[in-house]
Design a protein around this motif. Structure first.
Motif, PDB file in Angstrom:
ATOM      1  N   ILE A   8      66.484  64.583 -10.823  1.00 19.99           N
ATOM      2  CA  ILE A   8      65.998  64.043 -12.030  1.00 19.99           C
ATOM      3  C   ILE A   8      66.643  64.940 -13.234  1.00 19.99           C
ATOM      4  O   ILE A   8      66.920  64.697 -14.384  1.00 19.99           O
ATOM      5  CB  ILE A   8      64.497  63.804 -12.116  1.00 19.99           C
ATOM      6  CG1 ILE A   8      64.497  62.479 -11.151  1.00 19.99           C
ATOM      7  CG2 ILE A   8      64.085  63.428 -13.595  1.00 19.99           C
ATOM      8  CD1 ILE A   8      62.951  62.092 -11.200  1.00 19.99           C
ATOM      9  N   HIS A  11      70.795  65.606 -15.218  1.00 23.18           N
ATOM     10  CA  HIS A  11      71.334  64.319 -15.691  1.00 23.18           C
ATOM     11  C   HIS A  11      72.700  63.915 -15.793  1.00 23.18           C
ATOM     12  O   HIS A  11      73.294  65.112 -15.622  1.00 23.18           O
ATOM     13  CB  HIS A  11      70.699  64.396 -17.251  1.00 23.18           C
ATOM     14  CG  HIS A  11      69.086  63.921 -17.479  1.00 23.18           C
ATOM     15  ND1 HIS A  11      68.393  63.186 -16.711  1.00 23.18           N
ATOM     16  CD2 HIS A  11      68.351  64.949 -18.096  1.00 23.18           C
ATOM     17  CE1 HIS A  11      67.268  63.299 -17.166  1.00 23.18           C
ATOM     18  NE2 HIS A  11      66.867  64.119 -17.842  1.00 23.18           N
ATOM     19  N   HIS A  35      71.081  58.674  -9.083  1.00 22.33           N
ATOM     20  CA  HIS A  35      70.333  59.453 -10.404  1.00 22.33           C
ATOM     21  C   HIS A  35      69.716  58.271 -11.184  1.00 22.33           C
ATOM     22  O   HIS A  35      68.822  58.430 -11.512  1.00 22.33           O
ATOM     23  CB  HIS A  35      71.308  60.349 -11.103  1.00 22.33           C
ATOM     24  CG  HIS A  35      70.412  61.065 -12.219  1.00 22.33           C
ATOM     25  ND1 HIS A  35      70.008  62.387 -12.091  1.00 22.33           N
ATOM     26  CD2 HIS A  35      70.352  60.557 -13.649  1.00 22.33           C
ATOM     27  CE1 HIS A  35      69.256  62.621 -13.335  1.00 22.33           C
ATOM     28  NE2 HIS A  35      69.614  61.410 -14.319  1.00 22.33           N
ATOM     29  N   CYS A  39      66.143  57.912 -12.336  1.00 21.20           N
ATOM     30  CA  CYS A  39      65.907  58.463 -13.764  1.00 21.20           C
ATOM     31  C   CYS A  39      65.964  57.303 -14.790  1.00 21.20           C
ATOM     32  O   CYS A  39      67.218  56.893 -15.260  1.00 21.20           O
ATOM     33  CB  CYS A  39      66.843  59.554 -14.204  1.00 21.20           C
ATOM     34  SG  CYS A  39      66.904  60.031 -15.721  1.00 21.20           S
ATOM     35  N   CYS A  42      68.379  58.057 -17.890  1.00 23.75           N
ATOM     36  CA  CYS A  42      70.031  57.838 -17.707  1.00 23.75           C
ATOM     37  C   CYS A  42      70.194  56.187 -17.222  1.00 23.75           C
ATOM     38  O   CYS A  42      71.515  55.934 -17.697  1.00 23.75           O
ATOM     39  CB  CYS A  42      70.415  58.803 -16.537  1.00 23.75           C
ATOM     40  SG  CYS A  42      70.580  60.285 -16.826  1.00 23.75           S
TER      41      CYS A  42
HETATM   42 ZN   LIG Z   1      68.853  61.283 -16.202  1.00 30.13          ZN
END
Ligand SMILES: [Zn+2]
Length: 150
Positions: A8, A11, A35, A39, A42
């Protein structure tokens, strides 16, 4: 848990535009996908980029379409007005010439000398008109030839 935190923190912002454009390696693509699944930051950035790209693509397409449309419109308009111009010009001259000849033939008050004079003027005008028309046709032909040569 430590691994998850690291994923996390690391990024993928700099990979997102490459991801949308399909310029990433298989490994990078997987990293972005994993990811963004974890997250929200993002993930929403990826969504924003997608929407942006879509809008840019759409506006480019419509601009291009308008340009082509405008070009074709101009081309057609020019050809059409030129065609109508010539048609009106030739038509007008034929009507005037026809009317003149008609008046000329039925007019009995004119002497032979005057009639010959008018015949010369009309004949001269006709010859000039034909020579101008012929010149234009020759120019058009040589233009076409130039286009082919280039
Ligand atoms: Zn991220």
């Amino acid at each position: 848990m430590a691994n998850n935190t690291r994923t996390i923190d690391d990024h993928v912002g700099e990979l997102l535009s490459g991801y949308i454009d399909g310029e990433l390696t298989q490994q990078q693509r997987q990293r972005v996908e994993i990811h963004c699944g974890n997250c929200p930051q993002c993930d929403s950035e990826l969504d924003d980029l997608r929407v942006l790209r879509e809008q840019v693509g759409k506006s480019r397409l419509s601009e291009l379409g308008e340009d082509i449309w405008r070009e074709q419109m101009d081309d057609t308009t020019v050809k059409l007005t030129r065609g109508i111009g010539w048609l009106m010009f030739i038509g007008g001259i034929l009507i005037i010439a026809g009317y003149g000849i008609y008046e000329f033939v039925i007019d009995t008050s004119m002497g032979l000398g005057v009639k010959l004079l008018f015949a010369a003027i009309y004949g001269g005008l006709g010859a000039l008109f034909i020579s101008v028309l012929r010149q234009r046709l020759i120019e058009r032909k040589s233009d076409k030839y130039k286009d082919v040569e280039i």
